[in-house]
Write a protein that holds these residues in place. Structure first.
Motif, mmCIF file in Angstrom:
data_model
loop_
_atom_site.group_PDB
_atom_site.id
_atom_site.type_symbol
_atom_site.label_atom_id
_atom_site.label_comp_id
_atom_site.label_asym_id
_atom_site.label_seq_id
_atom_site.Cartn_x
_atom_site.Cartn_y
_atom_site.Cartn_z
ATOM 1 N N ASP A 282 0.825 -1.210 0.000
ATOM 2 C CA ASP A 282 0.000 0.000 0.000
ATOM 3 C C ASP A 282 0.860 1.261 0.000
ATOM 4 O OD1 ASP A 282 -1.490 -2.257 1.213
ATOM 5 O OD2 ASP A 282 -3.133 -0.809 1.196
ATOM 6 N N ILE A 283 1.938 1.245 0.781
ATOM 7 C CA ILE A 283 2.771 2.443 0.862
ATOM 8 C C ILE A 283 3.372 2.767 -0.493
ATOM 9 C CG2 ILE A 283 4.961 3.313 1.789
ATOM 10 C CD1 ILE A 283 4.170 2.172 4.469
ATOM 11 N N ALA A 284 3.774 1.724 -1.220
ATOM 12 C CA ALA A 284 4.274 1.973 -2.574
ATOM 13 C C ALA A 284 3.191 2.618 -3.427
ATOM 14 C CB ALA A 284 4.750 0.662 -3.193
ATOM 15 N N THR B 85 2.884 6.562 -5.022
ATOM 16 C CA THR B 85 2.508 6.885 -6.404
ATOM 17 C C THR B 85 1.290 7.787 -6.433
ATOM 18 O OG1 THR B 85 3.385 4.766 -7.168
ATOM 19 C CG2 THR B 85 1.858 5.915 -8.638
ATOM 20 N N VAL B 86 0.289 7.446 -5.602
ATOM 21 C CA VAL B 86 -0.956 8.206 -5.559
ATOM 22 C C VAL B 86 -0.706 9.653 -5.136
ATOM 23 C CG1 VAL B 86 -3.085 8.494 -4.239
ATOM 24 C CG2 VAL B 86 -2.516 6.263 -5.194
ATOM 25 N N THR B 87 0.016 9.827 -4.026
ATOM 26 C CA THR B 87 0.248 11.179 -3.523
ATOM 27 C C THR B 87 1.067 12.004 -4.508
ATOM 28 O OG1 THR B 87 2.142 10.328 -2.275
ATOM 29 C CG2 THR B 87 0.042 10.526 -1.109
ATOM 30 N N SER B 88 2.030 11.372 -5.157
ATOM 31 C CA SER B 88 2.820 12.090 -6.157
ATOM 32 C C SER B 88 1.938 12.566 -7.303
ATOM 33 C CB SER B 88 3.943 11.185 -6.683
ATOM 34 O OG SER B 88 4.724 11.868 -7.644
ATOM 35 N N ASN B 89 1.016 11.699 -7.738
ATOM 36 C CA ASN B 89 0.096 12.086 -8.811
ATOM 37 C C ASN B 89 -0.821 13.223 -8.381
ATOM 38 O OD1 ASN B 89 1.220 10.130 -10.406
ATOM 39 N ND2 ASN B 89 -0.505 8.713 -10.309
ATOM 40 N N LYS C 210 7.056 15.410 -1.298
ATOM 41 C CA LYS C 210 7.151 14.108 -1.966
ATOM 42 C C LYS C 210 8.345 13.321 -1.430
ATOM 43 C CE LYS C 210 6.724 15.572 -6.320
ATOM 44 N NZ LYS C 210 6.583 15.494 -7.795
ATOM 45 N N GLY C 211 9.409 14.034 -1.064
ATOM 46 C CA GLY C 211 10.554 13.354 -0.464
ATOM 47 C C GLY C 211 10.199 12.709 0.858
ATOM 48 N N HIS C 212 9.399 13.416 1.691
ATOM 49 C CA HIS C 212 8.950 12.827 2.962
ATOM 50 C C HIS C 212 8.061 11.610 2.713
ATOM 51 C CE1 HIS C 212 10.665 15.826 5.590
ATOM 52 N NE2 HIS C 212 10.062 16.820 4.959
ATOM 53 N N ILE C 213 7.165 11.711 1.742
ATOM 54 C CA ILE C 213 6.288 10.584 1.422
ATOM 55 C C ILE C 213 7.113 9.388 0.960
ATOM 56 C CG2 ILE C 213 4.528 9.761 -0.200
ATOM 57 C CD1 ILE C 213 3.230 11.481 1.799
ATOM 58 N N ASN C 214 8.075 9.641 0.096
ATOM 59 C CA ASN C 214 8.871 8.551 -0.469
ATOM 60 C C ASN C 214 9.791 7.893 0.552
ATOM 61 O OD1 ASN C 214 7.731 8.872 -3.005
ATOM 62 N ND2 ASN C 214 9.281 10.340 -3.676
ATOM 63 N N SER C 215 10.028 8.585 1.672
ATOM 64 C CA SER C 215 10.885 8.011 2.708
ATOM 65 C C SER C 215 10.118 7.103 3.664
ATOM 66 C CB SER C 215 11.567 9.136 3.502
ATOM 67 O OG SER C 215 10.615 9.873 4.258
ATOM 68 N N LEU D 136 -6.228 0.976 -5.542
ATOM 69 C CA LEU D 136 -6.038 2.178 -4.743
ATOM 70 C C LEU D 136 -5.751 3.404 -5.601
ATOM 71 C CD1 LEU D 136 -5.877 3.345 -1.889
ATOM 72 C CD2 LEU D 136 -3.440 2.759 -1.869
ATOM 73 N N LEU D 137 -4.874 3.262 -6.571
ATOM 74 C CA LEU D 137 -4.515 4.391 -7.415
ATOM 75 C C LEU D 137 -5.715 4.889 -8.195
ATOM 76 C CD1 LEU D 137 -2.462 6.317 -8.624
ATOM 77 C CD2 LEU D 137 -1.837 4.542 -10.274
#
Length: 707
Positions: free
Chosen positions: A316-318, A322-326, A364-369, A482-483
């Motif tokens: 889900d985090i992956a 992707t979702v939040t970046s979009n 996005k960096g915080h999300i990706n971490s 999810l996406l």
């Protein structure tokens, strides 16, 4: 409920209460108009400075300025629906001083307590600046409104204008600065006067020696302790005006004792209000000042993600990344670009920290971490994470909560609902694998599965209740959906979105709903969440559409998980939606339109002043209550009906609507529902763009449920 309710005062006597707090006081200036003029003037100057710094031209709108014209000039038209409520709120807190502190002379610069008034102003100014630094803008606006009242009263109640001063007393907003030579208690300042003779009732030596004074004000004659020879405030209901020396010196209106200086005093008050706003601007910075006002070229909303980081959320985090970046990429550079990004992770037993940034790439960096790691048992601290997000986000934010587990901290439900009501924040739950029991040990597989499914039903309802209270949705999807589901629901975060109708049914049964579509609506969408929900849609022409035959009125029908999305061709008129289901479901009709409304609950003042005061908590069930509705498109719309509708039922209470002018309506209700409810507003919209003006019915509904 400070964000939902506002002071707006009606049927008040002007002449003893500062510049008056009646927003409909004829030709005289009042606290509302003085405050509004200064706020609009300074905001326009801030926008001009920012435009010039970017090498752009700035064109001032035509006078008189309005919240809408300034928002457009600042290239922030979608911020109008936040800018206007913030102006109204500051005006409300200003007017509340007369209702709550009528007999405290220092709040009105009465009784020669001018230094005490200065102290209130400067201490409040420091508090406003401190709140701004913490981005606690609601607190800043609340304090700002109060100190503006005291500052404005200085020019109406003191003799600053009589001393022929053409500029404000800048030291009134400077801590411990010398504001002038104030008359001592034994110095006589006035002679008796009557009617027009009050023009010259201040003693000549007071004028020639540039001595500052202000009138004494007492309501009850027996309590009058005006020192010998002192000026009175004057007018109704000041009892000291009948005690020698008789008369008064206030300039609250043209009909006041010194009404001949009313305009001069009001202009000084506007200039002084502008000075204090410029001082706040200098301390915070131009962009932060616009945040205080609720103006942003993008959206004034914050975009917040609350993310479950337990071990099972790895996939889900992956997807969340992707979702939040979009979502972020789709909003950057548009009118819906958030002013703030917030991230709150939660696990078990931990949650937080809350991470804030205005930079999309940093966010996005915080999300990706984010990484998933094992939690404890199945339930997680989802409501604790949500509570932290609600307390750390500004009002009118958008929150997406991602989880695949039920809540361990259900006891926070009422606290979370209260925060949702206060902040008017929309919360969407993106739930994946809620029926899964894979994180539990399978000691007794059949018994464990039954227990998990029973729990899943109750926890799904918990998430549905919270989403419904906020005007959001609880969407249950598989991880690979999810996406797609998030992309659909992201469309509902546009700042120009309005809600026509929203219902929540915990007990499914056949039911028919109607909603009116007006000619300003575009991008009309129906969202239905639930399992095994059958629908029939009837357009204004009588054509039927359903899942088997969508027909010409339905552009697309898309089912993802438990979310059905119907995109409609907007046809003006009355629509009907028939739903048959034996399961719980929610239904929401939304579209984009400039027609919307602001609501605020009020209570009849219990003090000596006839008016309405801020309702600081929820209205009392079963009691009579008043509500003020303000239309955002007042020039072309008229309210005809206002109804309190039960959120999860068919009960409703109709209100008595009284037009107050300027797009404002006072609505009286005999009783308040004992269950959660929303406010439904109906009216007429006039389209004058055609060769022959026509009128159509519109309806809008409040998003946040009230209790």
């Amino acid at each position: 409920m400070l964000w939902l309710v506002w002071v707006y005062l009606l049927n008040l006597q002007s002449g003893a209460l500062g510049f008056g707090i009646n927003p409909f006081s004829g030709d005289s200036f009042n606290h509302q108009t003085i405050t509004e003029r200064a706020l609009l003037n300074v905001t326009a100057q801030v926008c001009r400075a920012l435009a010039l710094a970017e090498g752009k031209d700035f064109t001032f709108p035509a006078q008189p300025f309005t919240a809408k014209s300034i928002a457009n000039a600042c290239e922030a038209p979608k911020s109008y629906k936040f800018f206007l409520p913030n102006i109204l709120f500051i005006q409300s807190m200003n007017a509340a001083v007369d209702l709550r502190r009528l007999f405290e002379a220092r709040y009105h610069c009465d009784d020669e307590l001018l230094r005490e008034g200065q102290r209130l102003i400067t201490e409040g100014l420091s508090a406003v600046k401190a709140a701004n630094r913490k981005q606690s803008f609601l607190s800043a606006r609340l304090t700002l409104g109060g100190i503006l009242h005291t500052l404005q009263d200085f020019y109406s109640h003191s003799n600053w204008a009589e001393l022929r001063n053409k500029f404000p007393n800048i030291n009134m907003i400077r801590r411990n600065a010398n504001i002038g030579n104030i008359a001592d208690r034994t110095t006589a300042t006035c002679r008796s006067c009557n009617g027009d003779d009050c023009r010259n009732n201040i003693l000549e030596n007071v004028i020639s020696r540039n001595i500052l004074t202000s009138g004494y004000f007492v309501v009850r004659p027996m309590s009058s302790n005006k020192p010998k020879g002192k000026c009175s405030h004057g007018g109704f209901p000041d009892a000291t005006s009948s005690v020698e020396p008789k008369g008064g010196i206030n300039k609250d209106s043209y009909s006041s004792s010194h009404g001949y200086l009313h305009r001069e005093a009001a202009e000084l008050a506007i200039a002084a209000t502008s000075q204090i706003l410029e001082d706040i601007r200098g301390a915070s910075g131009d962009r932060e000042f616009l945040q205080l006002m609720g103006l942003s070229k993008g959206s004034s909303k914050a975009l917040c993600f609350v993310v479950d980081t337990t071990g099972s959320m790895g996939d889900d985090i992956a997807a969340v990344q992707t979702v939040t970046s979009n979502i972020i990429d789709s909003k950057v550079g548009t009118e819906d670009e958030p002013s703030l990004y917030i991230l709150v992770p939660f696990n078990d037993p931990d949650f937080g920290p809350l991470i804030k940034t205005t930079d999309a790439e940093v966010f996005k960096g915080h999300i990706n971490s984010l990484t998933a790691y094992e939690g404890g048992d199945l339930p997680e601290m989802s409501l604790s994470g949500l509570q932290l997000a609600l307390t750390g986000s500004p009002p009118n934010s958008e929150i997406f909560l991602f989880t695949d587990a039920p809540a361990k901290d259900k006891y926070l439900k009422n606290t979370v609902i209260a925060l949702i009501e206060q902040t008017k924040t929309v919360v969407n739950f993106m739930i994946t694998g809620i029926l899964s029991s894979r994180r539990r040990r399978q000691a007794n597989e059949n018994q464990q599965q039954q227990q998990t499914q029973r729990m899943a039903r109750s926890d799904s309802q918990l998430y549905r209740d919270l989403s419904q209270a906020s005007g959001g949705q609880a969407i249950e999807v598989s991880k690979n959906q999810l996406l797609q589901a998030t992309s659909i629901i992201t469309e509902s975060t546009s700042s120009s979105l309005v809600t026509l109708l929203q219902v929540n049914r915990n007990m499914g049964r056949p039911e028919n709903y109607t909603f009116s579509v007006d000619d300003t609506l575009t991008n009309l969408i129906i969202y239905i969440t639930g399992s095994s929900v059958d629908f029939t849609l009837v357009n204004p022409s009588g054509e039927l559409h359903n899942g088997a035959s969508t027909g010409p009125s339905i552009i697309t029908a898309e089912l993802v998980g438990n979310l059905l999305t119907l995109r409609l061709r907007a046809q003006v008129g009355l629509w009907e939606l028939r739903i048959i289901s034996t399961n719980p479901y929610t239904m929401k009709v939304v579209g984009q339109s400039p027609i919307d409304f602001i609501l605020r609950f009020m209570v009849q003042s219990q003090g000596p002043v006839d008016g309405y005061d801020l309702l600081e908590n929820r209205p009392t069930a079963g009691s009579n209550t008043s509500l003020e509705v303000t239309l955002l498109e007042a020039d072309s719309t008229t309210v005809t009906e206002v109804t309190l509708v039960e959120s999860s039922g068919s009960g409703q209470v109709n209100g008595l609507v009284e037009a107050q002018g300027g797009g404002q309506y006072l609505v009286h209700f005999d009783k308040i529902p004992s269950v959660e409810f929303v406010v439904l507003v109906k009216g007429q919209s006039t389209n004058s763009t055609t060769s022959r003006a026509s009128s159509v019915t519109f309806q809008r509904q409040s998003t946040t449920s009230l209790r």
